[in-house]
Structure formats: C-alpha cells, structure tokens
Design a protein around this motif. Structure first.
Motif, mmCIF file in Angstrom:
data_model
loop_
_atom_site.group_PDB
_atom_site.id
_atom_site.type_symbol
_atom_site.label_atom_id
_atom_site.label_comp_id
_atom_site.label_asym_id
_atom_site.label_seq_id
_atom_site.Cartn_x
_atom_site.Cartn_y
_atom_site.Cartn_z
ATOM 1 N N ASN A 201 -12.461 7.729 -5.784
ATOM 2 C CA ASN A 201 -11.404 8.570 -5.212
ATOM 3 C C ASN A 201 -11.105 8.175 -3.761
ATOM 4 O OD1 ASN A 201 -11.331 9.957 -7.630
ATOM 5 N ND2 ASN A 201 -12.605 11.657 -6.902
ATOM 6 N N ALA A 202 -12.152 7.970 -2.988
ATOM 7 C CA ALA A 202 -11.968 7.608 -1.588
ATOM 8 C C ALA A 202 -11.378 6.200 -1.451
ATOM 9 C CB ALA A 202 -13.298 7.695 -0.852
ATOM 10 N N ALA A 203 -11.809 5.285 -2.319
ATOM 11 C CA ALA A 203 -11.278 3.924 -2.285
ATOM 12 C C ALA A 203 -9.796 3.913 -2.657
ATOM 13 C CB ALA A 203 -12.072 3.024 -3.224
ATOM 14 N N ARG A 204 -9.428 4.697 -3.654
ATOM 15 C CA ARG A 204 -8.007 4.779 -4.043
ATOM 16 C C ARG A 204 -7.148 5.253 -2.874
ATOM 17 N NH1 ARG A 204 -8.525 7.792 -8.044
ATOM 18 N NH2 ARG A 204 -8.357 6.253 -9.734
ATOM 19 N N GLU A 205 -7.611 6.285 -2.199
ATOM 20 C CA GLU A 205 -6.855 6.809 -1.059
ATOM 21 C C GLU A 205 -6.737 5.750 0.042
ATOM 22 O OE1 GLU A 205 -7.158 10.485 2.199
ATOM 23 O OE2 GLU A 205 -8.470 10.450 0.434
ATOM 24 N N LYS A 206 -7.817 5.010 0.278
ATOM 25 C CA LYS A 206 -7.822 3.980 1.322
ATOM 26 C C LYS A 206 -6.854 2.846 0.962
ATOM 27 C CE LYS A 206 -10.178 2.434 5.057
ATOM 28 N NZ LYS A 206 -10.280 3.211 6.306
ATOM 29 N N LEU A 207 -6.908 2.404 -0.271
ATOM 30 C CA LEU A 207 -6.124 1.252 -0.691
ATOM 31 C C LEU A 207 -4.644 1.583 -0.883
ATOM 32 C CD1 LEU A 207 -8.723 -0.240 -3.184
ATOM 33 C CD2 LEU A 207 -7.960 -1.328 -1.063
ATOM 34 N N GLN A 208 -4.332 2.822 -1.250
ATOM 35 C CA GLN A 208 -2.945 3.211 -1.469
ATOM 36 C C GLN A 208 -2.120 3.127 -0.189
ATOM 37 O OE1 GLN A 208 -3.460 7.100 -3.253
ATOM 38 N NE2 GLN A 208 -2.757 6.369 -5.266
ATOM 39 N N SER A 209 -2.763 3.352 0.952
ATOM 40 C CA SER A 209 -2.044 3.362 2.225
ATOM 41 C C SER A 209 -1.992 1.985 2.883
ATOM 42 C CB SER A 209 -2.707 4.360 3.189
ATOM 43 O OG SER A 209 -4.043 3.974 3.451
ATOM 44 N N ALA A 210 -2.581 0.968 2.245
ATOM 45 C CA ALA A 210 -2.682 -0.362 2.851
ATOM 46 C C ALA A 210 -1.485 -1.233 2.487
ATOM 47 C CB ALA A 210 -3.965 -1.045 2.409
ATOM 48 N N HIS A 211 -1.154 -2.144 3.386
ATOM 49 C CA HIS A 211 -0.148 -3.168 3.105
ATOM 50 C C HIS A 211 -0.792 -4.547 2.953
ATOM 51 C CE1 HIS A 211 3.194 -0.440 3.761
ATOM 52 N NE2 HIS A 211 2.614 -0.032 4.881
ATOM 53 N N ARG A 212 -1.860 -4.768 3.725
ATOM 54 C CA ARG A 212 -2.547 -6.053 3.674
ATOM 55 C C ARG A 212 -4.016 -5.808 3.326
ATOM 56 N NH1 ARG A 212 -1.371 -9.539 8.962
ATOM 57 N NH2 ARG A 212 -2.472 -11.049 7.643
#
Length: 553
Positions: A201-212
């Motif tokens: 869950n935490a990884a999904r939130e982190k990766l969803q907001s990333a561009h690179r």
C-alpha cells in the motif's frame, strides 16, 4: 538404511553433497587425517589440497560465489587461524562456507593435555571463540549431538548466506552414528502478510506520485538468489537500472535500460543523474560502502527510496519487518507493471570507449581491448587495485559472472578464488585480472591449477608495485615497492612440465595478437601485461582521492 560403519564423517560428507557441494578445499593436518580418509572414499565429494590454508579459504570463497555453498577443511589452531582472514571475507560478503576443523580427541581436550597446535594452556576453546566473530553459527561435535548440530549449522549457512564453524574431534569423526534425519530441513524466512500488505500500500502511494523511477541493485541481491527475479522484473518493466561495483553482473548489462555502474560522485555523469535525480529510487540489496561510493559520495535522499533488504523493506524512513527479499521484489514487480505507463521513459545513451590511436599500452588501451575480448557466460575475476576498478567500467556480455572482493578487500584473494570458481564451473571460460603486488601473496595456487589441468586466462598487470597505495600516499616510498619477479617463468617453475601458454606484452599490437591466440584456451594461459607504474583507471583516481581525504585527521 544405516550400517554399523556409517560414521559422523560420512554423515557430514553426505549432508555437504546434499546441499550441492562437490569439492572440499583445505590442507591436511594430523587432527583431520582420519576424516580425510572418508573424504577420499566418498562417491561425490572430491578432495582439493591447496598450497596453504589462507589460499584454501579464498578458493572456497570463490567456489561459493558460483555454487550453493563451499566447504573448507583445516587442522586446529595453526590451520584454522591461517584461514580465518579468508573466512572473515566470506562473512563480510555473505558467502556460505562450511569451515570444518579437525581437533584433538575429546579425551585429550577433557584432560587438558599439552598438545601441539594449542596455546599450551590445556584450553582448547580459544579458537572456536575466535571463530564466533566471523561465522553465523558454530558447533563442537560429539557422537551424541553430531546429526542435530550438523543440520542446524548447515541450515544457518544456507539461510543466512554466511560462513559456519564445525569443530570435529578426530575420534568423533570415526564414531558410528545411529540417527539419520532424512532430507535436510532449511530454516525458512518469516513472512508477515500484514507487513507485506502495508508495504504494498505504501509503495503504491509512493510510486503513483512519481514521474522518474530508477532501480539500483547490489551484491546482496545476488547472494540471496534474486538475480533471475530481478531480471524478469526488468524484462517486463521499463526501469532505468544500475548496480554498484560489489553487485556488478547481478543485472543483465546488455539490457537497453542498463545505464552502467553507480559509484557516487565518481559515476559517469549520465549514471549519476539518473540515479540521484529519480523521484523514487528502488534499491535492492544495496550497501553503500566507502570504496564503492568513492568515500560515501552518493547523493541519494533516503526519503525518495524504496529499499529492499534480505529480511525487511523500507519506504523512506518507515521500516516493514518480516518481509523476505523475494516477496518484496515480486510485489514491486506487479506494482510497477500497473504503474509504469505513468512514468517518464528516459532515452539511455551509454558512451562508448574510444579506441586508442597509438601503440602505447596503458590502462585505457588495456581495458578497451579487454572489453572486446569478453564473451557471453565468461567468469571474470579481479583483485583489488587497478584490475578491480578498470573492470568495474566494463560492459559485461549476457550471462557473465563478475567477482571481486570489493568490501573486505584482501589483496591476493582473486587467484585462489579463481581456482575455486573454475573447479566449480569448468565449462565456463575464466578470465582473471590481478596486479603484480596482489599476485605475490598467493601465487602458489598457480601450481594447483596446473596440477588439476585447469585452463584459466590470467592477465598479470605488472605496474611494478602497489600502485593503489602509491596513488593514495607515498608514490616514491620504498614501502610501495615489491620484489621484481620473472613472471612468465612461474608457470614452468610451478607446473613441473605441465603445459601452459605464457607471454609478456608491452605494446598494444602485442596484446592484440595474444588476445587473438587465446580466444578458446586449451591450457592455462598466463599473460604478463606491462603497464606504467602510476597509470590508474579514472574510477580508481576518484576513489584514491577520497581515501586520501579520509585518512587525514
């Protein structure tokens, strides 16, 4: 079914064979000779006598880098202490080496007899206490505890990927054993489903907001058998990726999104930019050690990282315990497949090595031609010094295994390690790159290679001394000098007529001619490469400057 003559020695050897070990390295001594009789008659385990115990430990280390585990046999006291430096290296770099030590009989130990190879005080526990510092499990075997303790200690070696210590008294080795445990049961990593779901869950939130997003892998990914899982992930997800020098080879370097070796401030500019400027950097099995980061010069914000280690994961500064590395990798693999379309896809252009224009043989020219010489599935070993840092910038063909002891850094390691690695996988072409200073420490094992008919390709980089130390401090000081040897005569002297191919090169054209001759070696090949004393690879230049700064108060 057991017979009355099935002994502790037989049980131990059968367990070693069961976990994939086929060779036992070491040196005979009177306290392990009866055990060695069982080794000689064993149908699977082959005895490999080495020139000394330190070399045997290095050979076992090299073996463990390409096999499930390795085994080492020494006698007590003098033998085991000679090997302990090699064992410490295996402990530091997470390699399962089973160190078996032949000790005096239980009766002699109980009576406190004044025996040779002891400290002369009747106490035989000194050396096992020393071993505790560089092994993850230890046992003093008796007839009653042997089956249980052998299984426990071997299980620890395989699950923790570190050396273990078995004290085997000479009388215990010959004792009949009454219990056979069946298949060896290995400890399994603890997985918390709750922690794993929280991590996802935490990884999904982190990766969803990333561009690179980028990935950086290191040697623990290899030690815990994650190479296939990582490369499957990167085959399905468009992630630019890199390794540190310790983990070089764990990722497929022919992949179009492999950007090169990351070395902190000493990295190539495109590597540094991609890793350090990622919105999210996924690190797998990474240890930011001083040498491989050019003095801790990595500019990586922990808050931007998803970090996977053998038994836990972190997102930023939040730790998720009881998540084995495999489970975390599989979870991120699936997450990345669903999210990758939202990320910016970089165009990776790796700079090519410039072909030398003169016949001067220097570091630049040598590594250019070694790059052309490499082939898929090669085993490439380097010692510390110019060889390690020159090879660190090579682009490995598919299936290559790269080995260097870049954390423990015991010079001389590579030649005996190459012996162990080629015994383990004789079907692969082995290339060893070792400096003259390092080779003088362990060159005796060249005789063992010749004795056993091995055919490594050895490049001896002769730059007349300890060039790395000269670059750090005291370029003209005599403590950085070594004795001058006639290197190309050594295979003849150590081989007693065994066939070998030797050559000395001082010019680029000579090197090119020799490389064409040794493409498919049929016998041991020893090439002395004469290089300028103060010429070092660019990566090593950055590293030595950082060491200079850190060694000054």
């Amino acid at each position: 079914m057991m017979t009355s003559h099935y002994t502790v020695a037989d049980y131990l050897l059968d367990r070693l064979a069961e976990i994939g070990i086929r060779h036992l390295f070491g040196v005979p001594g009177d306290f392990n000779l009866h055990f060695l009789d069982h080794v000689i008659s064993h149908p699977v385990i082959k005895w490999v006598g080495c020139a000394n115990e330190l070399n045997a430990a290095y050979a076992a280390d090299g073996y463990a880098r390409v096999m499930p585990a390795a085994a080492l046999l020494t006698t007590s006291g003098v033998g085991e202490l000679s090997a302990i430096n090699g064992i410490a290296g295996s402990f530091t770099e997470y390699l399962p080496v089973i160190h078996i030590v032949g000790t005096p009989t239980l009766r002699s130990q109980k009576n406190g007899e004044l025996l040779h190879h002891s400290l002369g005080d009747g106490n035989f526990s000194h050396f096992s206490h020393m071993a505790k510092e560089v092994t993850c499990a230890q046992a003093n075997l008796t007839a009653d505890n042997a089956a249980y303790e052998i299984d426990r200690v071997l299980g620890a070696a395989l699950s923790q990927r570190r050396p273990v210590y078995l004290s085997l008294p000479s009388d215990v080795a010959q004792t009949d054993i009454a219990i056979y445990q069946g298949t060896l049961a290995l400890p399994q990593p603890v997985l918390s489903p709750t922690a794993l779901q929280a991590f996802i869950n935490a990884a999904r939130e982190k990766l969803q907001s990333a561009h690179r997003v980028a990935l950086l892998a290191d040697f623990l990914a290899d030690r815990f058998d994650m190479q296939l899982s990582l490369n499957r992930w990167l085959a399905e997800v468009n992630l630019p990726h890199s390794t540190l020098l310790l983990g070089k080879g764990v990722l497929d370097e022919t992949h179009p999104l492999f950007i090169g070796t990351y070395a902190g401030a000493a990295s190539e500019p495109h590597v540094k930019e991609c890793i350090e400027n990622a919105d999210v950097l996924i690190t797998v099995g990474v240890c930011f050690a001083d040498i491989i980061t050019a003095g801790f010069s990595q500019n990586i914000n922990q808050d931007n990282c998803i970090s996977i280690q053998p038994e836990q994961a972190r997102i930023g500064r939040t730790c998720f315990s009881q998540i084995p590395m495999r489970a975390a990798i599989e979870a991120l693999h699936e997450l990345c497949k669903t999210l990758q379309d939202e990320w910016q896809q970089p165009v990776i252009t790796r700079p090519e090595r410039a072909e030398p224009k003169s016949d001067v043989l220097d570091q630049q020219a040598f590594w250019y031609h070694i790059q052309q010489f490499l082939r898929p599935n090669d085993l490439v070993l380097t010692d510390l010094g110019t060889s390690c840092f020159g090879a660190g910038t090579l682009n490995l063909p598919s299936g290559c295994t790269y080995m260097s002891q870049a954390l423990w850094e015991s010079i001389g390691f590579s030649l005996p390690a190459a012996y162990g690695a080629q015994l383990a996988q004789p079907q692969r072409r082995l290339i060893l790159l070792v400096g003259d200073g390092a080779a003088q420490l362990t060159i005796q094992e060249l005789g063992s290679m010749l004795r056993d008919g091995l055919n490594p390709i050895i490049f001896l980089l002769n730059n007349q001394g300890y060039t790395v130390e000269r670059a750090i401090h005291g370029p003209q000081q005599r403590y950085n000098d070594i004795a001058t040897w006639n290197w190309t005569q050594l295979p003849l002297a150590l081989g007693l007529g065994k066939e070998s191919f030797t050559h000395r090169v001082t010019k680029v054209q000579q090197l090119q001619q020799v490389l064409a001759q040794i493409e498919k070696p049929q016998k041991l090949t020893f090439i002395e490469v004469v290089l300028p004393p103060m010429d070092i690879p660019e990566l090593l230049m950055h590293v030595t400057k950082s060491i200079q700064r850190r060694n000054v108060a």
